[in-house]
Design a protein around this motif. Structure first.
Motif, short mmCIF file in Angstrom:
data_model
loop_
_atom_site.label_atom_id
_atom_site.label_comp_id
_atom_site.label_asym_id
_atom_site.label_seq_id
_atom_site.Cartn_x
_atom_site.Cartn_y
_atom_site.Cartn_z
N LEU A 31 0.90 -1.14 -0.01
CA LEU A 31 -0.01 0.00 0.03
C LEU A 31 0.93 1.21 0.22
O LEU A 31 2.01 0.89 0.29
CB LEU A 31 -0.82 -0.06 1.23
N SER A 32 0.37 2.31 -0.42
CA SER A 32 1.13 3.56 -0.30
C SER A 32 1.69 3.94 1.01
O SER A 32 2.75 4.81 1.05
CB SER A 32 0.22 4.70 -0.85
N THR A 33 1.06 3.32 2.04
CA THR A 33 1.86 3.67 3.35
C THR A 33 3.15 2.85 3.62
O THR A 33 3.94 2.82 4.73
CB THR A 33 1.29 3.43 4.42
N GLY A 34 3.64 1.93 2.82
CA GLY A 34 4.55 1.01 2.77
C GLY A 34 4.16 -0.55 3.53
O GLY A 34 5.38 -1.32 3.55
N CYS A 53 -4.96 3.32 5.95
CA CYS A 53 -4.19 1.96 6.27
C CYS A 53 -4.56 1.33 7.52
O CYS A 53 -4.67 1.83 8.52
CB CYS A 53 -2.92 2.62 6.15
N LEU A 60 -4.81 7.48 2.98
CA LEU A 60 -4.10 6.85 1.67
C LEU A 60 -4.03 8.33 0.77
O LEU A 60 -4.95 8.86 0.62
CB LEU A 60 -4.66 5.61 1.31
N GLN A 61 -2.78 8.41 0.31
CA GLN A 61 -2.58 9.26 -0.68
C GLN A 61 -3.02 8.62 -2.13
O GLN A 61 -3.18 9.51 -2.98
CB GLN A 61 -1.41 9.82 -0.76
N SER A 62 -3.13 7.27 -2.20
CA SER A 62 -3.09 6.96 -3.40
C SER A 62 -3.74 5.19 -2.95
O SER A 62 -3.53 4.54 -1.78
CB SER A 62 -1.93 6.64 -4.20
N ASP A 64 -3.28 2.85 -5.30
CA ASP A 64 -2.40 2.05 -5.97
C ASP A 64 -1.92 0.71 -5.30
O ASP A 64 -1.42 1.23 -4.22
CB ASP A 64 -1.58 2.56 -6.80
N ILE A 66 0.95 -1.98 -5.31
CA ILE A 66 2.20 -2.67 -5.99
C ILE A 66 2.65 -3.98 -5.60
O ILE A 66 2.63 -4.23 -4.33
CB ILE A 66 3.40 -1.49 -5.73
#
Length: 427
Positions: A31-34, A53, A60-62, A64, A66
């Protein structure tokens, strides 16, 4: 969690567990928070409306996600190391489809349908169907990209371009493939279905229902049922005239009920018949003339609740016409099965069965119907029905039937309506 781990001494490393489900991750994503989560768990979290999160509680900023390939390979290696304990290696997940990829595929089917290329339509429609069936996430992505409207428009384009070639195999295959993709997508709104309100589309659906493959018949019946769900659309413009003038439409549906493919298709056929007959007296005549009444009386004794209600609704409409009532008069099961269904299935089934009996009692053989109904327990059921209560329309019919029954109730010994042993079924 793999079944082999239950009751065993093997401990899943904490870093391999999803922070949400606490199960072994199959498709770890960052997640965008790592923080890493299993894809299915975090997607369910986000789709539920939470945009924070779960671990850090940060906004969350995004959204997306990964793929964490390194962690996935470590999990797979751990599974291989513990294969002696029955741990199966987690397969490498497929990269999920994106909305932009779906949009590109949809543009391909739009182009193929406009060009009049049945082969290309089949290939692209099959690809969309497979994507929709791949997973719930893929299906939602396909539907969210506008697949319903694009597929409906493509179906209309194919039907219009090949309107005079209904028996050609290539256009028929393209139409079947597009309908199969639409069925896989499932969530299609009424605006998308409005593309199908054309003469060429209805003729194609009628042809597929009567002469398509087994899957094609099922998908065509499903599509017609979905189109007819919008009652306002049936009465809009020339839509009712289109239904009334489409040859083989009602007859094909009756054939599907007579020669069932599966319960779902039979139910969809009955629903489509009820929708059409409710909107047009001419369609009621066609339903009665197509011989639906004896078919319904044959399936009613052993069908479950949902099917029973749909069959009784269709029977009630068919018996509103003289042709339908005459078919019911000539069937040995008509009166006994109608009385039996009262107070045994549901309040809707009771009201519909009573309505059919009321229609039959008002016809040419009304006295014979009432006498036979009394012999299988109608009088007692009417009394119970009036005591427990029903809506105003059903109450008036019940009172009317009770008045007619009062003339003859002393002439016959009433028996339980479940006693069918002396009823001969027609050959």
């Amino acid at each position: 969690m793999p079944a082999a781990l239950e009751g065993s001494e093997i401990v899943i490393p904490a870093g391999f567990r999803c922070p949400i489900s606490l199960d072994l991750m199959k498709d770890p994503v960052i997640l965008s928070t790592g923080i890493t989560y299993d894809r299915q768990s975090i997607e369910t979290w986000l789709e539920g409306g939470s945009f924070t999160c779960p671990v850090t509680k940060q906004l969350l900023q995004s959204a997306d996600l990964i793929p964490n390939h390194a962690l996935r390979r470590m999990i797979q290696s751990w599974c291989v190391e513990n294969r002696d304990a029955g741990i199966e290696r987690i397969p490498t997940p497929r990269i999920p489809v994106t909305r932009s990829q779906v949009a590109e595929i949809l543009s391909q089917i739009e182009s193929a349908s406009r060009r009049g290329s049945p082969g290309s339509c089949v290939a692209v429609a099959d690809r969309i169907r497979l994507l929709a069936k791949e997973s719930d996430r893929s299906r939602r992505c396909v539907a969210g990209a506008g697949a319903g409207a694009a597929l409906a428009a493509a179906f209309a384009a194919v039907c219009d371009r090949f309107a005079d070639s209904e028996k050609e195999s290539a256009p028929a295959a393209a139409a079947e493939a597009i309908l199969a993709a639409m069925n896989a997508v499932a969530t299609i709104d009424s605006e998308a279905w409005s593309h199908v309100w054309t003469r060429s589309c209805m003729r194609r659906l009628a042809w597929l229902i009567s002469g398509g493959s087994l899957e094609g018949v099922g998908n065509a019946v499903w599509a017609l049922r979905e189109v007819l769900r919008d009652d306002e659309k049936i009465l809009e413009g020339d839509n009712r005239k289109i239904l009334e003038s489409t040859p083989g439409l009602v007859e094909g549906l009756v054939r599907v009920v007579r020669e069932p493919i599966c319960p779902a298709t039979t139910k969809a056929s009955l629903e489509a018949i009820v929708e059409m007959a409710s909107a047009s007296d001419r369609m009621v005549c066609r339903v009665a003339e197509a011989g639906l009444v004896p078919v319904l009386l044959e399936i009613l004794p052993g069908c479950e609740r949902g099917m029973c209600e749909k069959a009784l609704a269709a029977l009630d409409l068919a018996c509103s016409r003289r042709e339908g009532r005459e078919q019911a008069y000539g069937h040995a099961l008509a009166v006994p099965v109608l009385v039996k269904k009262m107070l045994r299935v549901s309040s809707m089934a009771t009201d519909l069965a009573m309505s059919v009996l009321w229609r039959l009692s008002k016809g040419a053989n009304g006295e014979a119907v009432v006498l036979e109904a009394l012999s299988v327990g109608l009088f007692q059921k009417l009394l119970v029905l009036l005591q427990v209560g029903c809506d105003d329309g059903a109450k008036e019919k019940a009172k009317d039937l009770l008045k007619m029954s009062n003339k003859y109730k002393d002439r016959l010994e009433c028996v339980d309506s479940g006693d069918f042993k002396n009823i001969k079924r027609p050959a």
